[in-house]
Design a protein around this motif. Structure first.
Motif, PDB file in Angstrom:
ATOM      1  N   LEU A 121     -10.843  27.347  94.722  1.00  0.00           N
ATOM      2  CA  LEU A 121     -11.341  26.205  95.696  1.00  0.00           C
ATOM      3  C   LEU A 121     -10.398  25.485  96.192  1.00  0.00           C
ATOM      4  O   LEU A 121     -10.350  24.468  96.441  1.00  0.00           O
ATOM      5  CB  LEU A 121     -12.330  25.370  94.856  1.00  0.00           C
ATOM      6  N   ALA A 122      -9.269  26.402  96.612  1.00  0.00           N
ATOM      7  CA  ALA A 122      -8.137  25.944  97.374  1.00  0.00           C
ATOM      8  C   ALA A 122      -6.974  25.213  96.872  1.00  0.00           C
ATOM      9  O   ALA A 122      -6.086  24.716  97.311  1.00  0.00           O
ATOM     10  CB  ALA A 122      -8.390  25.050  98.718  1.00  0.00           C
ATOM     11  N   PHE A 123      -7.334  25.052  95.492  1.00  0.00           N
ATOM     12  CA  PHE A 123      -6.383  24.309  94.507  1.00  0.00           C
ATOM     13  C   PHE A 123      -5.534  25.186  93.561  1.00  0.00           C
ATOM     14  O   PHE A 123      -6.501  26.129  92.820  1.00  0.00           O
ATOM     15  CB  PHE A 123      -7.262  23.232  93.555  1.00  0.00           C
ATOM     16  N   ALA A 124      -4.455  25.046  93.415  1.00  0.00           N
ATOM     17  CA  ALA A 124      -3.704  25.871  92.279  1.00  0.00           C
ATOM     18  C   ALA A 124      -3.924  25.241  90.918  1.00  0.00           C
ATOM     19  O   ALA A 124      -3.409  24.066  90.573  1.00  0.00           O
ATOM     20  CB  ALA A 124      -2.175  25.878  92.688  1.00  0.00           C
ATOM     21  N   VAL A 125      -4.656  25.948  89.894  1.00  0.00           N
ATOM     22  CA  VAL A 125      -4.862  25.250  88.928  1.00  0.00           C
ATOM     23  C   VAL A 125      -4.323  26.268  87.530  1.00  0.00           C
ATOM     24  O   VAL A 125      -4.361  27.325  87.535  1.00  0.00           O
ATOM     25  CB  VAL A 125      -6.487  25.089  88.641  1.00  0.00           C
ATOM     26  N   PRO A 126      -4.054  25.649  86.376  1.00  0.00           N
ATOM     27  CA  PRO A 126      -3.428  26.301  85.177  1.00  0.00           C
ATOM     28  C   PRO A 126      -4.809  26.841  84.525  1.00  0.00           C
ATOM     29  O   PRO A 126      -5.731  26.129  84.385  1.00  0.00           O
ATOM     30  CB  PRO A 126      -2.523  25.499  84.482  1.00  0.00           C
ATOM     31  N   PHE A 127      -4.637  27.910  83.870  1.00  0.00           N
ATOM     32  CA  PHE A 127      -5.938  28.651  83.339  1.00  0.00           C
ATOM     33  C   PHE A 127      -5.325  29.341  81.924  1.00  0.00           C
ATOM     34  O   PHE A 127      -4.248  29.820  81.859  1.00  0.00           O
ATOM     35  CB  PHE A 127      -6.679  29.706  84.203  1.00  0.00           C
ATOM     36  N   TYR A 128      -6.351  29.322  81.428  1.00  0.00           N
ATOM     37  CA  TYR A 128      -6.203  30.232  79.970  1.00  0.00           C
ATOM     38  C   TYR A 128      -7.412  31.008  79.702  1.00  0.00           C
ATOM     39  O   TYR A 128      -8.609  30.437  79.263  1.00  0.00           O
ATOM     40  CB  TYR A 128      -5.722  29.240  78.878  1.00  0.00           C
ATOM     41  N   VAL A 129      -7.376  32.222  79.467  1.00  0.00           N
ATOM     42  CA  VAL A 129      -8.706  32.791  78.816  1.00  0.00           C
ATOM     43  C   VAL A 129      -8.382  33.788  77.794  1.00  0.00           C
ATOM     44  O   VAL A 129      -7.478  34.568  77.815  1.00  0.00           O
ATOM     45  CB  VAL A 129      -9.149  33.994  80.296  1.00  0.00           C
ATOM     46  N   VAL A 130      -9.040  33.943  76.918  1.00  0.00           N
ATOM     47  CA  VAL A 130      -9.189  34.700  75.634  1.00  0.00           C
ATOM     48  C   VAL A 130     -10.411  35.574  75.605  1.00  0.00           C
ATOM     49  O   VAL A 130     -11.579  34.729  75.592  1.00  0.00           O
ATOM     50  CB  VAL A 130      -8.745  34.102  74.381  1.00  0.00           C
ATOM     51  N   ALA A 131     -10.330  36.762  75.470  1.00  0.00           N
ATOM     52  CA  ALA A 131     -11.492  37.492  75.568  1.00  0.00           C
ATOM     53  C   ALA A 131     -11.430  39.015  74.678  1.00  0.00           C
ATOM     54  O   ALA A 131     -10.498  39.274  74.417  1.00  0.00           O
ATOM     55  CB  ALA A 131     -12.115  37.923  76.810  1.00  0.00           C
ATOM     56  N   LYS A 132     -12.532  39.423  74.567  1.00  0.00           N
ATOM     57  CA  LYS A 132     -12.635  40.790  74.080  1.00  0.00           C
ATOM     58  C   LYS A 132     -12.365  41.769  75.127  1.00  0.00           C
ATOM     59  O   LYS A 132     -13.154  41.556  76.177  1.00  0.00           O
ATOM     60  CB  LYS A 132     -13.943  41.053  73.145  1.00  0.00           C
ATOM     61  N   LEU A 133     -11.720  42.839  75.043  1.00  0.00           N
ATOM     62  CA  LEU A 133     -11.465  43.869  76.109  1.00  0.00           C
ATOM     63  C   LEU A 133     -12.499  44.956  75.857  1.00  0.00           C
ATOM     64  O   LEU A 133     -12.346  45.608  74.791  1.00  0.00           O
ATOM     65  CB  LEU A 133     -10.057  44.252  76.192  1.00  0.00           C
ATOM     66  N   GLU A 134     -13.540  45.328  76.507  1.00  0.00           N
ATOM     67  CA  GLU A 134     -14.466  46.563  76.337  1.00  0.00           C
ATOM     68  C   GLU A 134     -14.525  47.180  77.498  1.00  0.00           C
ATOM     69  O   GLU A 134     -14.284  46.828  78.591  1.00  0.00           O
ATOM     70  CB  GLU A 134     -15.609  45.673  75.857  1.00  0.00           C
ATOM     71  N   CYS A 135     -15.023  48.547  77.381  1.00  0.00           N
ATOM     72  CA  CYS A 135     -15.420  49.449  78.314  1.00  0.00           C
ATOM     73  C   CYS A 135     -16.475  50.119  78.095  1.00  0.00           C
ATOM     74  O   CYS A 135     -16.471  51.080  77.323  1.00  0.00           O
ATOM     75  CB  CYS A 135     -14.088  50.384  78.612  1.00  0.00           C
ATOM     76  N   THR A 136     -17.555  49.685  78.566  1.00  0.00           N
ATOM     77  CA  THR A 136     -18.958  50.053  78.314  1.00  0.00           C
ATOM     78  C   THR A 136     -19.374  51.333  78.918  1.00  0.00           C
ATOM     79  O   THR A 136     -20.258  51.950  78.651  1.00  0.00           O
ATOM     80  CB  THR A 136     -19.981  48.944  78.187  1.00  0.00           C
TER      81      THR A 136
END
Length: 219
Positions: A121-136
């Motif tokens: 949305l036009a703003f630079a923001v710090p992010f953190y994502v943790v997830a399971k990596l899958e290939c269904t």
């Protein structure tokens, strides 16, 4: 031929360098074709290692005898393994997604952690994502059950959706790497920052658009 070994390293290609051409003769037979590729770039992804063992590959015997050229006409399904590092994925994500300005990737088991700066949305923001990596579906590496933080706080539904729309899927094998179905993922695992992908491997049919253009990849 009972077996053929193909090895290569330190090269770059926009897409898969091997295709079958079914209109060619099937008289020749390679009982087992083994591929060993190391330290190469496929599309925008650096690959540490790719190994594949593919049985019963037919080829144009007359062309091989007369011109010493091997053209595969049919391939069965074998097994393949691909290894990429966390740093490989970092570079790939930055090239694939211009909205991601900085990212670090950590891999552990079936989990992936991504931390960095994104433009949302036009703003630079710090992010953190943790997830399971899958290939269904065998083709796309998805972020499953993701936990998303923006600027250290749990993201709103809209921001969460925007970020995941940007990052997911992490890799689309056929679209991003132009593999044309050569590898279908069955298992993902990570250890010490290295992602190992294993599954079915084959040499796919030369796409009709390339055939019509007279484009022949080396085999």
């Amino acid at each position: 031929m009972n077996g053929v070994e193909l090895s290569a390293s330190k090269f770059q290609t926009d897409g898969l360098p091997l295709f079958t051409e079914s209109k060619r003769s099937h008289r020749g037979l390679i009982r087992n074709l083994n591929l060993h590729l190391t330290d190469f770039v496929l599309g925008n992804l650096h690959v540490d290692r790719l190994n594949a063992s593919i049985p019963d590959c037919h080829f144009d015997l007359s062309l091989a005898v007369q011109k010493r050229q091997i053209r595969i006409s049919e391939s069965e399904i074998g097994t393949g393994e691909v290894r990429v590092t966390a740093s490989d994925l970092e570079h790939f994500i930055l090239v694939k997604y211009p909205e991601i300005r900085r990212v670090s990737v950590k891999l552990d088991g079936d989990k992936i952690q991504l931390e960095g700066i994104a433009t949302l949305l036009a703003f630079a923001v710090p992010f953190y994502v943790v997830a399971k990596l899958e290939c269904t579906d065998g083709n796309m590496l998805h972020l499953v059950y993701p936990r998303v933080l923006i600027d250290g706080k749990f993201a709103s539904e809209e921001t969460r959706r925007l970020l995941l729309k940007t990052l997911d899927p992490v890799v689309n094998l056929d679209r991003d790497l132009q593999l044309s179905g050569a590898i279908r993922v069955k298992r993902l695992s990570a250890l010490e920052g290295v992602l190992t992908v294993t599954g079915d491997a084959t040499i796919p049919e030369l796409p009709s658009i390339l055939e019509n253009l007279g484009h022949k990849r080396p085999q």
